[in-house]
Enzyme design. Sequence first.
Site, PDB file in Angstrom:
ATOM      1  N   LYS A   1       0.824  -1.227   0.000  1.00  0.00           N
ATOM      2  CA  LYS A   1       0.000   0.000   0.000  1.00  0.00           C
ATOM      3  C   LYS A   1       0.846   1.259   0.000  1.00  0.00           C
ATOM      4  CE  LYS A   1       0.309  -1.642   4.379  1.00  0.00           C
ATOM      5  NZ  LYS A   1      -0.027  -2.907   5.000  1.00  0.00           N
TER       6      LYS A   1
ATOM      7  N   LYS B   1      -3.792   3.597   2.665  1.00  0.00           N
ATOM      8  CA  LYS B   1      -4.990   2.865   2.229  1.00  0.00           C
ATOM      9  C   LYS B   1      -6.099   3.837   1.820  1.00  0.00           C
ATOM     10  CE  LYS B   1      -3.762  -1.038   5.170  1.00  0.00           C
ATOM     11  NZ  LYS B   1      -3.840  -1.594   6.525  1.00  0.00           N
TER      12      LYS B   1
END
Length: 436
Positions: A112, A212
Amino acid sequence: MPVPSAGREPLRIALLGCGCVGSQVARLLTEQAAGLSARAGGPLELVGIAVRDRQRPRPAGVDASLLTSDPAELVTRADVDIVVELIGGTEPARSLISAALGAGKSVVTANKALIASDGGALHKAASASGVDLYYEAAVAGAIPLLRALRESLAGDAIRRVLGIVNGTTNFILDQMDSAGAEFGAALARAQELGYAEADPTADVSGADAAAKAAILASLAFHSEITSADVFTEGITSVSAEDITKAKNLGFAIKLLAICERGDEGVSVRVHPSLIPRDHPLAAVHGAYNAVFVEAEAAGPLMFYGAGAGGQPTASAVLGDIVAVARNQRSGVSGPEPLTYAQLPAIPMDEALTRYFVSLNVADQPGVLAPIAESFARRGVSIKIVHQEGHGEDASLIIVTHAARECALAETTAELAAMGAVKAVSSVLRVEGEEGE
Ligand code: NDP
Ligand code: HSE
């Protein structure tokens, strides 16, 4: 019944990293070979595993003869079709993924941090080579969320994404709420149970959730949002006292990732938030993740499950491998995330949220009036005033209606300077109530 993939040439996989997630991907690729082959339209063969230390013992199910300490050689090998990056961090992951894409290999990653900072450039590289770049495991581990945003909801307009996307911090806040633990003790317990890393900085600072959130906002709003666009506040300053005060007013405190589309652009932020205890996100306990998506036609949708851990994350990685394999066998690449909307990120100063302000005051006549007047002068409307304690040790808790961040910051600066206010002990945001 004949297996449709029987007799097909295998697609060859290079695995970079064999730690918590990589070792489970390696194991499942072997143990589930027959089913994966049937679902991927032909066999998947693991041909190499790059690690830092070849001598380190590996879990059962990992074929030690495949280990190499030369990931750069592995990613460009002519017999490799798909590269799976599970090293993490920025370098060497970025160079290795770029080399793989440049050499015409599709890439699956759970990284991520890298996708949130360099996703735009990496997607361009994938597109230029006509290959796939998939990263379902990068947000909320096992939960099938990114594919839902990119494909299932492609016919709808998403208004808001609100979620718990970091398991470590949810575990810590949940321990503080349910067992009355202080932050330090709850973090130590999370480390003991293996939820938090030895260095939990990225989790508790909110950086992991911010990466995220950037990925979620980019997919939900078809815009290029990076982690630098995300206002980020971690949970280190949330005290057991804040949790108790919130509880007394019917709220739980959660670290939320919030992505909202407004008229001017998108607001993307990560911070501890009070949510009503009857909100579905308040019922997300332990290290679980859950994400609310509000779409114009579909209405509210909720995604829930394990957001971390070797096996759950490997499930999402393997799903991507199967999707990429199917595309390769059909001679296509999958749908690219679109950035046609080009919505700008709105600065936090302009964001509209509700606030919970806790003040240490002396319980005397005339204390409340100048405090209320300070809120009123900046157009911040008060919804709840609640007092706890009395005499010299009173706390005044004020919950506002929606207000601009800049108006609230000016108000709390003024409150801190007032003689009647001994301290502004905490300022937290409130989410999850409609029409406020
Ligand atoms: P680990 O730290 O457990 O494993 C990292 C692996 O990468 C190790 O096998 C390590 O080798 C190898 N490695 C490190 N540096 C190099 C290098 N320079 N060259 C070759 N190999 C190297 O990480 P995780 O498995 O936990 O995480 C992997 C990715 O998945 C990260 O992007 C993470 O953010 C993401 N992720 C992880 C989740 C989780 O629950 N763990 C959940 C969701 C996403 P060695 O073993 O020899 O040290
Ligand atoms: N450290 C992360 C968490 C792992 O606690 O959720 C999953 O990305």
